[in-house]
Motif scaffolding. Structure first.
Motif, PDB file in Angstrom:
ATOM      1  N   GLN A  50       2.027   9.734  -7.133  1.00  0.00           N
ATOM      2  CA  GLN A  50       3.287   8.993  -7.042  1.00  0.00           C
ATOM      3  C   GLN A  50       3.193   7.897  -5.988  1.00  0.00           C
ATOM      4  OE1 GLN A  50       5.933  12.214  -6.224  1.00  0.00           O
ATOM      5  NE2 GLN A  50       6.026  12.871  -8.351  1.00  0.00           N
ATOM      6  N   ALA A  51       2.542   8.196  -4.871  1.00  0.00           N
ATOM      7  CA  ALA A  51       2.390   7.197  -3.816  1.00  0.00           C
ATOM      8  C   ALA A  51       1.527   6.032  -4.301  1.00  0.00           C
ATOM      9  CB  ALA A  51       1.773   7.839  -2.575  1.00  0.00           C
ATOM     10  N   ARG A  52       0.470   6.340  -5.039  1.00  0.00           N
ATOM     11  CA  ARG A  52      -0.376   5.276  -5.594  1.00  0.00           C
ATOM     12  C   ARG A  52       0.402   4.432  -6.599  1.00  0.00           C
ATOM     13  NH1 ARG A  52      -5.656   9.049  -6.418  1.00  0.00           N
ATOM     14  NH2 ARG A  52      -6.495   8.800  -4.315  1.00  0.00           N
ATOM     15  N   ASN A  53       1.191   5.094  -7.411  1.00  0.00           N
ATOM     16  CA  ASN A  53       1.998   4.387  -8.402  1.00  0.00           C
ATOM     17  C   ASN A  53       3.003   3.458  -7.718  1.00  0.00           C
ATOM     18  OD1 ASN A  53       3.051   3.689 -10.931  1.00  0.00           O
ATOM     19  ND2 ASN A  53       4.541   5.341 -10.861  1.00  0.00           N
ATOM     20  N   LEU A  54       3.672   3.962  -6.698  1.00  0.00           N
ATOM     21  CA  LEU A  54       4.622   3.134  -5.953  1.00  0.00           C
ATOM     22  C   LEU A  54       3.911   1.926  -5.349  1.00  0.00           C
ATOM     23  CD1 LEU A  54       7.442   2.662  -4.690  1.00  0.00           C
ATOM     24  CD2 LEU A  54       6.665   4.057  -2.759  1.00  0.00           C
ATOM     25  N   PHE A  55       2.739   2.163  -4.746  1.00  0.00           N
ATOM     26  CA  PHE A  55       1.995   1.077  -4.116  1.00  0.00           C
ATOM     27  C   PHE A  55       1.631  -0.018  -5.111  1.00  0.00           C
ATOM     28  CE2 PHE A  55      -2.050  -0.844  -2.797  1.00  0.00           C
ATOM     29  CZ  PHE A  55      -1.658  -1.378  -1.584  1.00  0.00           C
ATOM     30  N   THR A  56       1.280   0.361  -6.318  1.00  0.00           N
ATOM     31  CA  THR A  56       0.877  -0.645  -7.309  1.00  0.00           C
ATOM     32  C   THR A  56       2.060  -1.415  -7.864  1.00  0.00           C
ATOM     33  OG1 THR A  56       0.929   0.934  -9.136  1.00  0.00           O
ATOM     34  CG2 THR A  56      -1.176   0.643  -8.003  1.00  0.00           C
ATOM     35  N   ARG A  57       3.260  -0.892  -7.720  1.00  0.00           N
ATOM     36  CA  ARG A  57       4.429  -1.517  -8.342  1.00  0.00           C
ATOM     37  C   ARG A  57       5.304  -2.351  -7.407  1.00  0.00           C
ATOM     38  NH1 ARG A  57       5.788   0.570 -13.462  1.00  0.00           N
ATOM     39  NH2 ARG A  57       4.342   2.166 -14.101  1.00  0.00           N
ATOM     40  N   VAL A  58       5.234  -2.108  -6.117  1.00  0.00           N
ATOM     41  CA  VAL A  58       6.149  -2.818  -5.217  1.00  0.00           C
ATOM     42  C   VAL A  58       5.717  -4.257  -5.008  1.00  0.00           C
ATOM     43  CG1 VAL A  58       6.917  -0.745  -4.015  1.00  0.00           C
ATOM     44  CG2 VAL A  58       4.982  -2.023  -3.125  1.00  0.00           C
ATOM     45  N   GLU A  59       6.713  -5.107  -4.783  1.00  0.00           N
ATOM     46  CA  GLU A  59       6.455  -6.526  -4.537  1.00  0.00           C
ATOM     47  C   GLU A  59       7.085  -7.012  -3.240  1.00  0.00           C
ATOM     48  OE1 GLU A  59       7.708  -8.659  -7.991  1.00  0.00           O
ATOM     49  OE2 GLU A  59       6.407  -7.516  -9.323  1.00  0.00           O
ATOM     50  N   ASP A  60       8.181  -6.420  -2.850  1.00  0.00           N
ATOM     51  CA  ASP A  60       8.871  -6.808  -1.623  1.00  0.00           C
ATOM     52  C   ASP A  60       7.996  -6.467  -0.415  1.00  0.00           C
ATOM     53  OD1 ASP A  60      10.824  -5.826   0.729  1.00  0.00           O
ATOM     54  OD2 ASP A  60      11.802  -7.419  -0.438  1.00  0.00           O
ATOM     55  N   PRO A  61       7.811  -7.400   0.522  1.00  0.00           N
ATOM     56  CA  PRO A  61       6.940  -7.139   1.681  1.00  0.00           C
ATOM     57  C   PRO A  61       7.330  -5.894   2.489  1.00  0.00           C
ATOM     58  CG  PRO A  61       7.490  -9.456   1.570  1.00  0.00           C
ATOM     59  CD  PRO A  61       8.314  -8.773   0.521  1.00  0.00           C
ATOM     60  N   ASP A  62       8.613  -5.647   2.642  1.00  0.00           N
ATOM     61  CA  ASP A  62       9.040  -4.455   3.373  1.00  0.00           C
ATOM     62  C   ASP A  62       8.667  -3.180   2.617  1.00  0.00           C
ATOM     63  OD1 ASP A  62      10.101  -5.952   5.443  1.00  0.00           O
ATOM     64  OD2 ASP A  62      12.097  -6.043   4.517  1.00  0.00           O
ATOM     65  N   MET A  63       8.808  -3.215   1.316  1.00  0.00           N
ATOM     66  CA  MET A  63       8.460  -2.042   0.511  1.00  0.00           C
ATOM     67  C   MET A  63       6.948  -1.851   0.432  1.00  0.00           C
ATOM     68  SD  MET A  63      11.055  -0.307  -0.228  1.00  0.00           S
ATOM     69  CE  MET A  63      10.285   0.832  -1.356  1.00  0.00           C
ATOM     70  N   VAL A  64       6.179  -2.931   0.504  1.00  0.00           N
ATOM     71  CA  VAL A  64       4.722  -2.806   0.525  1.00  0.00           C
ATOM     72  C   VAL A  64       4.307  -2.042   1.782  1.00  0.00           C
ATOM     73  CG1 VAL A  64       2.538  -4.068   0.749  1.00  0.00           C
ATOM     74  CG2 VAL A  64       4.268  -4.831  -0.886  1.00  0.00           C
ATOM     75  N   GLU A  65       4.913  -2.396   2.892  1.00  0.00           N
ATOM     76  CA  GLU A  65       4.618  -1.704   4.147  1.00  0.00           C
ATOM     77  C   GLU A  65       4.943  -0.210   4.031  1.00  0.00           C
ATOM     78  OE1 GLU A  65       5.966  -1.864   8.824  1.00  0.00           O
ATOM     79  OE2 GLU A  65       6.292  -3.614   7.558  1.00  0.00           O
ATOM     80  N   TYR A  66       6.083   0.104   3.463  1.00  0.00           N
ATOM     81  CA  TYR A  66       6.466   1.502   3.258  1.00  0.00           C
ATOM     82  C   TYR A  66       5.499   2.195   2.306  1.00  0.00           C
ATOM     83  CZ  TYR A  66       8.787   5.569   1.389  1.00  0.00           C
ATOM     84  OH  TYR A  66       9.057   6.850   0.969  1.00  0.00           O
ATOM     85  N   ALA A  67       5.114   1.514   1.228  1.00  0.00           N
ATOM     86  CA  ALA A  67       4.209   2.103   0.238  1.00  0.00           C
ATOM     87  C   ALA A  67       2.849   2.413   0.856  1.00  0.00           C
ATOM     88  CB  ALA A  67       4.065   1.171  -0.960  1.00  0.00           C
ATOM     89  N   VAL A  68       2.361   1.548   1.714  1.00  0.00           N
ATOM     90  CA  VAL A  68       1.085   1.788   2.402  1.00  0.00           C
ATOM     91  C   VAL A  68       1.203   3.016   3.297  1.00  0.00           C
ATOM     92  CG1 VAL A  68      -0.509   0.877   4.145  1.00  0.00           C
ATOM     93  CG2 VAL A  68       0.285  -0.588   2.285  1.00  0.00           C
ATOM     94  N   TYR A  69       2.262   3.085   4.068  1.00  0.00           N
ATOM     95  CA  TYR A  69       2.495   4.232   4.955  1.00  0.00           C
ATOM     96  C   TYR A  69       2.578   5.523   4.138  1.00  0.00           C
ATOM     97  CZ  TYR A  69       4.919   7.376   8.122  1.00  0.00           C
ATOM     98  OH  TYR A  69       5.277   8.463   8.881  1.00  0.00           O
ATOM     99  N   ASN A  70       3.325   5.485   3.059  1.00  0.00           N
ATOM    100  CA  ASN A  70       3.513   6.645   2.194  1.00  0.00           C
ATOM    101  C   ASN A  70       2.179   7.077   1.570  1.00  0.00           C
ATOM    102  OD1 ASN A  70       5.102   8.582   0.832  1.00  0.00           O
ATOM    103  ND2 ASN A  70       5.169   7.283  -0.967  1.00  0.00           N
ATOM    104  N   LEU A  71       1.395   6.121   1.135  1.00  0.00           N
ATOM    105  CA  LEU A  71       0.100   6.413   0.520  1.00  0.00           C
ATOM    106  C   LEU A  71      -0.848   7.060   1.532  1.00  0.00           C
ATOM    107  CD1 LEU A  71      -1.819   6.282  -1.879  1.00  0.00           C
ATOM    108  CD2 LEU A  71      -2.323   3.917  -1.246  1.00  0.00           C
ATOM    109  N   LYS A  72      -0.891   6.510   2.740  1.00  0.00           N
ATOM    110  CA  LYS A  72      -1.757   7.085   3.778  1.00  0.00           C
ATOM    111  C   LYS A  72      -1.343   8.519   4.104  1.00  0.00           C
ATOM    112  CE  LYS A  72      -3.188   2.853   6.093  1.00  0.00           C
ATOM    113  NZ  LYS A  72      -3.153   2.090   7.356  1.00  0.00           N
ATOM    114  N   ALA A  73      -0.046   8.760   4.188  1.00  0.00           N
ATOM    115  CA  ALA A  73       0.444  10.111   4.486  1.00  0.00           C
ATOM    116  C   ALA A  73       0.085  11.084   3.366  1.00  0.00           C
ATOM    117  CB  ALA A  73       1.956  10.081   4.701  1.00  0.00           C
ATOM    118  N   ALA A  74       0.224  10.659   2.139  1.00  0.00           N
ATOM    119  CA  ALA A  74      -0.105  11.515   0.996  1.00  0.00           C
ATOM    120  C   ALA A  74      -1.601  11.824   0.961  1.00  0.00           C
ATOM    121  CB  ALA A  74       0.343  10.854  -0.305  1.00  0.00           C
ATOM    122  N   GLU A  75      -2.420  10.830   1.267  1.00  0.00           N
ATOM    123  CA  GLU A  75      -3.867  11.040   1.304  1.00  0.00           C
ATOM    124  C   GLU A  75      -4.241  12.036   2.396  1.00  0.00           C
ATOM    125  OE1 GLU A  75      -5.257   7.035   1.859  1.00  0.00           O
ATOM    126  OE2 GLU A  75      -5.449   6.689  -0.307  1.00  0.00           O
TER     127      GLU A  75
END
Length: 84
Positions: free
Chosen positions: A42-67
């Protein structure tokens, strides 16, 4: 932005294991790994779909935490003497 955040938080609450359940031992190690794998996907999916710079930052954080969580659980399962 707030609507997206509220929606995502509600979805996340439905999908993620509750800490109380984990502490009470409601899940075995293999179930926790499967849940962590789903969260990672889900974190990878979110990361590939976001476009807003603030959401990209959140998606990266979320992906790292999930990993990190997935890696931790895999290491825990590989420890000698682990019965799951």
């Amino acid at each position: 932005m707030a609507v997206w955040s509220d929606w995502f938080n509600k979805l996340w609450d439905c999908l993620v294991m509750k800490e109380e359940d984990i502490l009470e031992g409601s899940y075995n190690d293999y179930e926790m790994v499967e849940q962590a794998k789903k969260e990672l996907e889900q974190a990878r999916n979110l990361f590939t779909r976001v476009e807003d710079p603030d959401m990209v930052e959140y998606a990266v954080y979320n992906l790292k935490a999930a990993e990190k969580r997935f890696d931790y659980l895999i290491k825990r399962l590989k420890k000698p003497g682990n019965t799951g």
